[in-house]
Design a protein around this motif. Structure first.
Motif, short mmCIF file in Angstrom:
data_model
loop_
_atom_site.label_atom_id
_atom_site.label_comp_id
_atom_site.label_asym_id
_atom_site.label_seq_id
_atom_site.Cartn_x
_atom_site.Cartn_y
_atom_site.Cartn_z
N TRP A 149 -1.42 -0.78 -9.15
CA TRP A 149 -2.56 -0.92 -7.71
C TRP A 149 -1.56 -1.68 -6.70
O TRP A 149 -1.29 -2.86 -7.23
CB TRP A 149 -3.66 -1.42 -8.02
N ASP A 150 -1.47 -1.14 -5.80
CA ASP A 150 -0.70 -1.86 -4.57
C ASP A 150 -1.75 -1.64 -3.31
O ASP A 150 -2.39 -0.61 -3.05
CB ASP A 150 0.64 -1.21 -4.24
N PRO A 151 -1.53 -2.68 -2.39
CA PRO A 151 -2.44 -2.57 -1.11
C PRO A 151 -2.15 -1.19 -0.30
O PRO A 151 -0.96 -1.08 -0.20
CB PRO A 151 -1.91 -3.80 -0.37
N GLU A 152 -3.42 -0.54 0.01
CA GLU A 152 -3.28 0.80 0.80
C GLU A 152 -2.90 0.31 2.12
O GLU A 152 -3.01 -0.72 2.53
CB GLU A 152 -4.51 1.30 0.79
N ARG A 153 -2.58 1.32 2.74
CA ARG A 153 -1.71 1.08 4.24
C ARG A 153 -2.76 1.86 5.33
O ARG A 153 -3.06 2.98 4.80
CB ARG A 153 -0.42 1.50 4.18
N ASP A 154 -2.54 1.37 6.39
CA ASP A 154 -3.21 1.90 7.36
C ASP A 154 -2.08 2.99 8.17
O ASP A 154 -0.75 2.79 7.75
CB ASP A 154 -4.00 1.21 8.45
N LEU A 155 -2.58 3.81 9.27
CA LEU A 155 -1.56 4.33 9.91
C LEU A 155 -0.35 3.41 10.51
O LEU A 155 0.86 4.17 10.62
CB LEU A 155 -2.42 5.17 11.30
N HIS A 156 -0.33 2.52 10.76
CA HIS A 156 0.48 1.59 10.95
C HIS A 156 1.26 0.63 10.01
O HIS A 156 1.87 -0.19 10.09
CB HIS A 156 0.43 0.57 12.38
N LEU A 157 0.92 1.12 8.84
CA LEU A 157 1.35 0.46 7.72
C LEU A 157 1.10 -0.96 7.42
O LEU A 157 2.04 -1.61 6.48
CB LEU A 157 3.09 0.82 7.40
N ARG A 158 -0.02 -1.24 7.93
CA ARG A 158 -0.56 -2.55 7.72
C ARG A 158 -1.51 -2.69 6.35
O ARG A 158 -2.00 -1.61 6.01
CB ARG A 158 -1.22 -2.97 8.92
N GLU A 159 -1.58 -3.73 5.67
CA GLU A 159 -2.24 -3.75 4.38
C GLU A 159 -3.63 -3.49 4.63
O GLU A 159 -4.18 -4.15 5.77
CB GLU A 159 -1.94 -4.95 3.60
N LEU A 160 -4.28 -2.94 3.88
CA LEU A 160 -5.77 -2.79 3.72
C LEU A 160 -6.32 -3.48 2.79
O LEU A 160 -5.72 -3.84 1.58
CB LEU A 160 -6.14 -1.24 3.89
N PRO A 161 -7.69 -3.74 2.74
CA PRO A 161 -8.40 -4.71 1.67
C PRO A 161 -8.55 -3.75 0.23
O PRO A 161 -9.42 -4.29 -0.23
CB PRO A 161 -9.25 -5.33 2.38
N TYR A 162 -8.06 -2.74 0.17
CA TYR A 162 -8.42 -1.85 -0.99
C TYR A 162 -7.05 -1.36 -1.68
O TYR A 162 -5.85 -1.48 -0.69
CB TYR A 162 -9.32 -1.03 -0.91
N ARG A 163 -7.16 -0.94 -2.97
CA ARG A 163 -5.62 -0.56 -3.40
C ARG A 163 -5.49 1.02 -3.49
O ARG A 163 -6.36 1.68 -3.38
CB ARG A 163 -5.84 -1.19 -4.61
N SER A 164 -4.18 1.23 -3.65
CA SER A 164 -3.79 2.57 -3.78
C SER A 164 -3.09 2.59 -5.11
O SER A 164 -2.25 1.81 -5.58
CB SER A 164 -2.57 2.80 -2.66
N LEU A 165 -3.30 3.90 -5.70
CA LEU A 165 -2.68 4.18 -7.17
C LEU A 165 -1.46 4.60 -6.99
O LEU A 165 -1.00 5.35 -6.13
CB LEU A 165 -3.46 5.21 -8.00
N GLN A 166 -0.29 4.04 -7.89
CA GLN A 166 0.87 4.59 -8.18
C GLN A 166 0.89 5.01 -9.59
O GLN A 166 0.38 4.13 -10.74
CB GLN A 166 1.98 3.66 -7.81
N LEU A 167 1.34 5.88 -10.04
CA LEU A 167 1.26 6.32 -11.34
C LEU A 167 2.88 6.44 -11.99
O LEU A 167 3.42 7.49 -11.37
CB LEU A 167 0.41 7.97 -11.48
N GLY A 168 3.38 5.95 -12.77
CA GLY A 168 4.47 5.68 -13.37
C GLY A 168 4.52 6.72 -14.33
O GLY A 168 3.75 7.00 -15.36
N LEU A 169 5.51 7.74 -14.76
CA LEU A 169 5.78 8.74 -15.56
C LEU A 169 7.10 8.42 -16.33
O LEU A 169 7.99 8.49 -15.48
CB LEU A 169 5.70 10.13 -15.06
N GLY A 170 7.21 8.30 -17.56
CA GLY A 170 8.36 7.99 -18.16
C GLY A 170 8.19 8.82 -19.66
O GLY A 170 7.21 9.31 -19.86
#
Length: 203
Positions: free
Chosen positions: A117-138
């Motif tokens: 989980w990493d900070p979600e971004r707005d249109l100007h790529l500024r951090e938002l107070p909620y998280r965005s999913l990254q899913l790693g596949l190996g």
């Protein structure tokens, strides 16, 4: 309405979900042509998929970073995406979620997929107070992703450049109008049990 801190938002329909990756032309062009990942795409390394368009823009710098000049929108089956989530281990140790660090490390080593989980971004790529999913596949997940889950690959770099052009012209409304419409993804597993602090993303 206050946003839940950890949730999945994406473009999806009844059977597929769109995720994003950014690559050099060497990998992206053959992939788009074949409709799947082909050499020189490497199956022996972890690959990270992102349901959030704006987090992908943050990661690749609007398709300007070396090796990330092409942004791909990859349609994959929801069944495959949820298999990856069901079998995932958090990328970072979290007290209270894992019994202890050794148990987490053992599970992480054995798992084919990782949730981060990493900070979600707005249109100007500024951090938002909620998280965005990254899913790693190996491991075993990579051939499943490359050979079975993918239903289509689209190079959306022209769209990325149009949105960035509107931002450069200070026309946020026009830029916003072009963004993919991402909705809350219905997933049965308790996302709170996947929580992790933000960290470095894979390629």
């Amino acid at each position: 309405m206050r946003r839940v801190k950890h949730e999945i938002r994406a473009v999806y329909d009844d059977s597929t979900i769109t995720v994003y990756q950014a690559y050099s032309p060497l990998i992206a062009v053959p992939a788009v042509s074949a409709g799947r990942f082909v050499p020189p795409f490497k199956r022996d390394r972890m690959t990270w998929i992102k349901p959030s368009f704006l987090w992908m823009m943050y990661r690749c710098g609007w398709a300007t970073k070396p090796g990330q000049e092409h942004v791909l929108a990859i349609s994959i089956t929801r069944a495959g995406f949820e298999w990856a989530l069901d079998n995932a281990v958090l990328s970072h140790y979290v007290r209270g979620v894992h019994p202890d660090r050794v148990t987490w490390q053992r599970a992480l080593k054995q798992a084919s997929t990782r949730v981060q989980w990493d900070p979600e971004r707005d249109l100007h790529l500024r951090e938002l107070p909620y998280r965005s999913l990254q899913l790693g596949l190996g491991g075993a997940a990579v051939p499943l992703y490359a050979d079975e889950w993918i239903t289509g690959i689209t190079d959306v770099t022209p769209l990325v450049r149009r949105i960035r052009g509107h931002l450069d012209a200070r026309d946020a409304a026009a830029a916003t109008a072009l963004l993919p419409v991402e909705r809350l993804y219905p997933y049965h597993r308790d996302l709170a049990r996947m929580r992790s602090e933000a960290g470095e993303d894979g390629a």
